[in-house]
Every structure is written in C-alpha cells, then in structure tokens.
Scaffold this motif. Sequence first.
Motif, PDB file in Angstrom:
ATOM      1  N   ASN A  49       1.001  -1.502  -0.169  1.00  0.00           N
ATOM      2  CA  ASN A  49       0.048   0.620   0.061  1.00  0.00           C
ATOM      3  C   ASN A  49       0.967   1.351  -0.239  1.00  0.00           C
ATOM      4  N   SER A  72      -2.100   8.149  -0.542  1.00  0.00           N
ATOM      5  CA  SER A  72      -3.522   8.494  -0.284  1.00  0.00           C
ATOM      6  C   SER A  72      -4.765   7.875  -1.535  1.00  0.00           C
ATOM      7  N   ALA A  75      -5.129   4.201  -1.016  1.00  0.00           N
ATOM      8  CA  ALA A  75      -5.978   3.829  -0.377  1.00  0.00           C
ATOM      9  C   ALA A  75      -7.491   3.665  -1.271  1.00  0.00           C
ATOM     10  N   PHE A  82      -4.581  -2.761  10.655  1.00  0.00           N
ATOM     11  CA  PHE A  82      -2.956  -2.398  11.717  1.00  0.00           C
ATOM     12  C   PHE A  82      -3.388  -3.945  12.144  1.00  0.00           C
ATOM     13  N   ARG A  87      -3.644   2.388  16.630  1.00  0.00           N
ATOM     14  CA  ARG A  87      -3.428   3.655  15.465  1.00  0.00           C
ATOM     15  C   ARG A  87      -4.157   3.866  14.593  1.00  0.00           C
ATOM     16  N   ALA A 104     -11.243  11.301   4.521  1.00  0.00           N
ATOM     17  CA  ALA A 104     -10.502  11.390   4.331  1.00  0.00           C
ATOM     18  C   ALA A 104      -9.916  11.144   2.170  1.00  0.00           C
ATOM     19  N   GLN A 105     -10.549  10.335   1.544  1.00  0.00           N
ATOM     20  CA  GLN A 105     -10.407  10.071   0.541  1.00  0.00           C
ATOM     21  C   GLN A 105     -11.755  10.875  -0.569  1.00  0.00           C
ATOM     22  N   PHE A 132     -12.685   4.950  21.871  1.00  0.00           N
ATOM     23  CA  PHE A 132     -11.692   4.351  22.627  1.00  0.00           C
ATOM     24  C   PHE A 132     -12.350   3.437  24.051  1.00  0.00           C
TER      25      PHE A 132
ATOM     26  N   GLY B 166       3.548   5.770  13.845  1.00  0.00           N
ATOM     27  CA  GLY B 166       1.915   4.915  12.901  1.00  0.00           C
ATOM     28  C   GLY B 166       1.138   4.982  13.366  1.00  0.00           C
ATOM     29  N   ILE B 167       0.950   5.745  13.940  1.00  0.00           N
ATOM     30  CA  ILE B 167      -0.706   6.687  13.727  1.00  0.00           C
ATOM     31  C   ILE B 167      -0.846   7.295  12.201  1.00  0.00           C
ATOM     32  N   GLU B 169       1.019   6.758   9.848  1.00  0.00           N
ATOM     33  CA  GLU B 169       1.097   6.321   8.734  1.00  0.00           C
ATOM     34  C   GLU B 169      -0.110   5.433   8.635  1.00  0.00           C
ATOM     35  N   ALA B 170      -0.682   5.244   9.531  1.00  0.00           N
ATOM     36  CA  ALA B 170      -2.506   4.319   9.632  1.00  0.00           C
ATOM     37  C   ALA B 170      -3.240   5.547   8.800  1.00  0.00           C
ATOM     38  N   GLN B 171      -3.086   6.802   9.368  1.00  0.00           N
ATOM     39  CA  GLN B 171      -4.284   6.969   8.985  1.00  0.00           C
ATOM     40  C   GLN B 171      -3.602   7.600   6.910  1.00  0.00           C
ATOM     41  N   THR B 172      -2.004   7.558   6.769  1.00  0.00           N
ATOM     42  CA  THR B 172      -2.532   7.241   5.602  1.00  0.00           C
ATOM     43  C   THR B 172      -2.833   6.355   4.849  1.00  0.00           C
ATOM     44  N   ALA B 173      -2.675   5.595   5.802  1.00  0.00           N
ATOM     45  CA  ALA B 173      -3.674   4.413   4.896  1.00  0.00           C
ATOM     46  C   ALA B 173      -4.732   4.275   4.160  1.00  0.00           C
ATOM     47  N   ARG B 174      -5.616   5.784   5.235  1.00  0.00           N
ATOM     48  CA  ARG B 174      -6.913   5.395   4.948  1.00  0.00           C
ATOM     49  C   ARG B 174      -7.387   6.095   3.988  1.00  0.00           C
ATOM     50  N   GLY B 175      -6.063   6.993   3.275  1.00  0.00           N
ATOM     51  CA  GLY B 175      -6.338   8.249   3.019  1.00  0.00           C
ATOM     52  C   GLY B 175      -5.890   9.371   3.184  1.00  0.00           C
ATOM     53  N   VAL B 176      -5.382   9.949   3.969  1.00  0.00           N
ATOM     54  CA  VAL B 176      -5.178  11.225   5.156  1.00  0.00           C
ATOM     55  C   VAL B 176      -3.649  11.298   3.777  1.00  0.00           C
ATOM     56  N   GLU B 177      -3.541  12.621   3.126  1.00  0.00           N
ATOM     57  CA  GLU B 177      -2.855  13.230   2.697  1.00  0.00           C
ATOM     58  C   GLU B 177      -2.253  14.021   4.154  1.00  0.00           C
ATOM     59  N   PRO B 191      -6.372  15.694  15.250  1.00  0.00           N
ATOM     60  CA  PRO B 191      -7.044  15.421  15.533  1.00  0.00           C
ATOM     61  C   PRO B 191      -6.698  13.423  16.563  1.00  0.00           C
ATOM     62  N   LEU B 192      -4.944  13.258  15.475  1.00  0.00           N
ATOM     63  CA  LEU B 192      -4.624  12.743  16.224  1.00  0.00           C
ATOM     64  C   LEU B 192      -4.486  12.945  17.344  1.00  0.00           C
ATOM     65  N   PRO B 195      -5.759   9.687  19.377  1.00  0.00           N
ATOM     66  CA  PRO B 195      -4.806   8.247  19.479  1.00  0.00           C
ATOM     67  C   PRO B 195      -4.245   8.189  20.711  1.00  0.00           C
TER      68      PRO B 195
END
Lengths: 293, 257
Positions: A49, A72, A75, A82, A87, A104-105, A132, B166-167, B169-177, B191-192, B195
């Motif tokens: 990814n 992005s 994604a 994860f 995270r 986000a997208q 949480f 890590g956080i 990275e996780a948000q990047t994987a969800r599409g956050v640029e 907002p991060l 977490p």
Amino acid sequence: MIEFRDVSASYDGELAVLDRVSFTIPNGDFVAFVGTNGAGKSTTMRLINGLLKPTAGDVLIDGVSTANLRTSELAAKVGFLFQNPDRQICCNTVREELMFGFKAQGRECADAEGRVDAMIERFGFDPDAEPFLLNRGTRQLLALASIIVLETPVIVLDEPTTGLDFRECSKVMEIIAGLNVRGTTVIMVCHDMEVTADYAKRVIAMTEGHVVDDGPTFEVLRNPNTLQRAHLLPSQIVDISMRLGDVAPAIASSSIARANSLDQMSTAIYEFISSHAGTGASPALGSDEGLGA
Amino acid sequence: MKGFLEYVPGDSVLHRMNPVAKLVCALFISVACFCTSSFMLLALILIIDFALAASCKMTRQAAQLAKAVAIFSVVLAVIALLTTPVGTELVQLPWGYIGTGSIAAAALVLMRLVACAVPLFLVMYITKLNDLANSMVKILHVPYKYAFTFTSAVHFIPVFMNDMAGIMEAQTARGVEFDGGFAKKVRLMVPLCVPLLVSSVRKTNSAAIAAEVRGFNVRTRQSGFKAYPFSARDVVALLACVCILALAIATNYVPIP
C-alpha cells in the motif's frame, strides 16, 4: 492483480529487510504470509500500500507501479488493517470513525452514509459509542469495519487476530472470508497456523527477507522442509499426521498421506484412529511417545 | 539508527564519566550560556559542544539537534527582534523599532539556546537512563520516585514519537494526505492527538502498575547494587566547566564582544 518484481526494501537505507522478492497475487485470492518475526512479512504489506517504497524492483497494483501513486491514491485500491486498532481509530464516535475514510479520500456522499449505516447494522455497533471505550475485540472489529466500508478491491491485514479471543477471532475471520467469497483480494500476515490453515487459499512462507515457499495452503503447511526453513510449527492436524507417520509407517501409504486438503486429512485421521481404536493393531499409537499425549 | 534521546553505546571518555558529573557539567555549561552576552564566549561554548560531541562520535546527532533547537528558537528570536528596541534604528514599528541591537539580541537568543541545549541532550545520548537515575539517587540523594519520573518521561519521548509515526502511517493508509504545507500538516495532525493521548495514558498506566507490582515503593537509596565513584577525569571535567561558568560571569564585568 498485485505483482512484486525482484523487490528489495530497507529502512533508512541501512538494513535490507527484503531481498529480490517476486510473486503475483491474482484478483480474488486469499493469501497468508507466514514466517518468524523479522522475516519481511510486514515490510511486504507496507510495500503493497505504498507506505514503504522499494529500494530496487517494482510493486505493481493492476499494472501501475506504486512508485507512481501516492499512498492516499493507493488507499482507494488497498485497504489496510493494522495490528493495533488504536493507531487507526481517531474519531469521537463509531459513526464518525466509519465515515473517516470517505472524508479522507473526498468521497463523502449519500451512498457513503448508506454504506456506513449498513455496516453499523451488520456489526451491531452503537453508532454514538466512543471507540476508545470499546473492548479490544470490538475496537479491532471497528477498525476492520472502517476498512471494509470503503469497499476496496484489495484488503491487507497485518496480524488481524492478535489479542483476540477465539470467538472474536472467528468472527473477524468469518467476515474476512465472506469478503473474499464476494471477490475481494485478501492478503494477510498471520502467526496463527490454525487460522492460516482454516482460511487462506494460498500461503507464502518467508524467512530473512526471502520467499522460501509459495503455494496452496495445504501443500506449504505440510512441507517439512518449508516448515523447517521458515521456522514454523505445523497446524495441529498436520502435526498429528506427521506424528502418526512417525509411529505407524503404514500411514505413508494411507489416505492420510494421499489427502489433498486439510478437511480430507482430518477425515482420514479420524477414520484411521476410529478403525484402530481398541484393536491393538498399532500399540505405539496409545503410548506417550507415539502421539505425544 | 538510534532514535531521539536514545542511548548510543560507546567507549569514549565522556561515555565513561560519572553520570552525575556529566549532568552537572552540562548544567554548568548551560547556566554559563545564560550568564553571558558575549558572542565570542557563546561561539567558544558552541565549539566546545561540538568538540565534545565529536569525541564520542555524536557529531551528526549534535548537528541535527542544533538544527532542531535553532528552528524552534526562531520564534523566540523573532520576539526578541520585535521587542528589543536597541541600537541604531533600522525599521520603525508601531510599538518601537528594530535596531542593530535588536538583531544582536535575536542572534544572541539563537546562539544561547543552541549552545545550552547541545550538552544537555548529549548527556542523554551518552548515558544510560538507568545509570543516570541510579547515580542521582545515590550521589545527589534525589528521591528515587522523582528520578524514576524524570527517566520515564525521557524514556517515553521516543516511544511516543514512534506511536505518532505509526498513527500517521495508519491514517495515510486510509487516504489522509500529510504531504503539503506546514499549516495543512498541523491541521491534519491535531485530531491524531486523540489516539496518541489514549495510547500514552494506557502505556503510562501499564508502566505504573508494572512498577508497583515489582515493588517500586519498597526501593530505597541503598537498593541499587552498582556504585558510581568519581574519578580524576570527572574532577578535571567539573573544574573545566566551573572555569567556563566563571568566565561567563566575568564577561559581565570585563566586557568581551
């Protein structure tokens, strides 16, 4: 389709964690990556990814190199779950969390709202609950749901069952298996050989940044050479067949050895034990040395 | 590569010094930076800082650190520039002016902060946190509770930095640029913090419980087995630092540019 062509990777250019790895994952496959810690499994996932770019070789998603795509952009094609849901979770309510990926997208629309509602109903979430404050298993399910809701054609799961009890683990894996049945490509890193044996169609075994075996789950998991090279323990059913083979050489030519799947092997073992129970035909089976009981 | 403020093993003279001596020396140098307004002395202290870093093969880390501190100090330097109307007037402001002295004040703030930060951070890189805490308890009689709090806080810095990475990275994987301007990055990162905060609270809570169940409260000053004797090199280093401090104080009476 995902294609790795002689891919090498390292962190900070200092340590090569992947060395000329090649494989192809066709659409709709369910692949499990197995191996010890440090074998390069998670690095492979990060390459898929685009969280990590290869130092050599190329990673192609549907024929397009990940080097030419931003993470992005990827994604929208590859969902990534994860190992640690904390995270991933960052919103104040379950509903917001499920909508986060769309926002986000830049894909917020009525359809997205509808998909979120459907996901809430399917998983039985309280849409206003604070993520949480949910228990570990539910947080993992929420993280999974927030990926599934985006309906990406590929889902990558980094140890999705870590920290879950048997019931939660089964629930997560059944959902993932259902996605695969509907055509989603599932790529999973898993240390649990039982889960791997039960759900994956194909296994890629790795060690020290190399692929040591790649094939149908049953073939890979019962190959003693692969198990040894990748430092893996066999699943219970394969383990039993191996132990039976050690104590009763006749097994080598029995239906157990000829089994083509784990289901066939379980059935054959059950029949073998049933037919020999109480007959005294194979005394070694009842001894401590025999089955390691 | 080692992370931020993580101990880097070595066998240099500085590595072998008594942890308390290292800490006190660093404090003397830092205090000296604030006792003087002499550019020459601050430049000399900077040279000493980097010479010490080089002696324990930490030049790269020291340079990175100096750069980071300089970037953060820019804000203070700008404030000094705008609020110190001294010297020949260069720019008129509604509340005063920017003069030649203002520029000197801003430069002084930058040099002073970099010069004082490098030795303090260097101590962290060349001293095991356990040794630092234990020696503070044994030699300085600091209550173990406070020494532990200090070392834990330092210990958690790279942990939290890793968590934040890590956080993100996780948000990047969800599409956050996250790529883009500084303002955009900050807006996306806010907002991060949720977490990160949750994970921090969970981690510190676990650490506290783990310490408690392992007898944290029964520990006394005598509990530590390792001794931390002072050697000749520690005394020499301390004397040298006292001289630097004295020189810094003296510059207030005997003007040096």
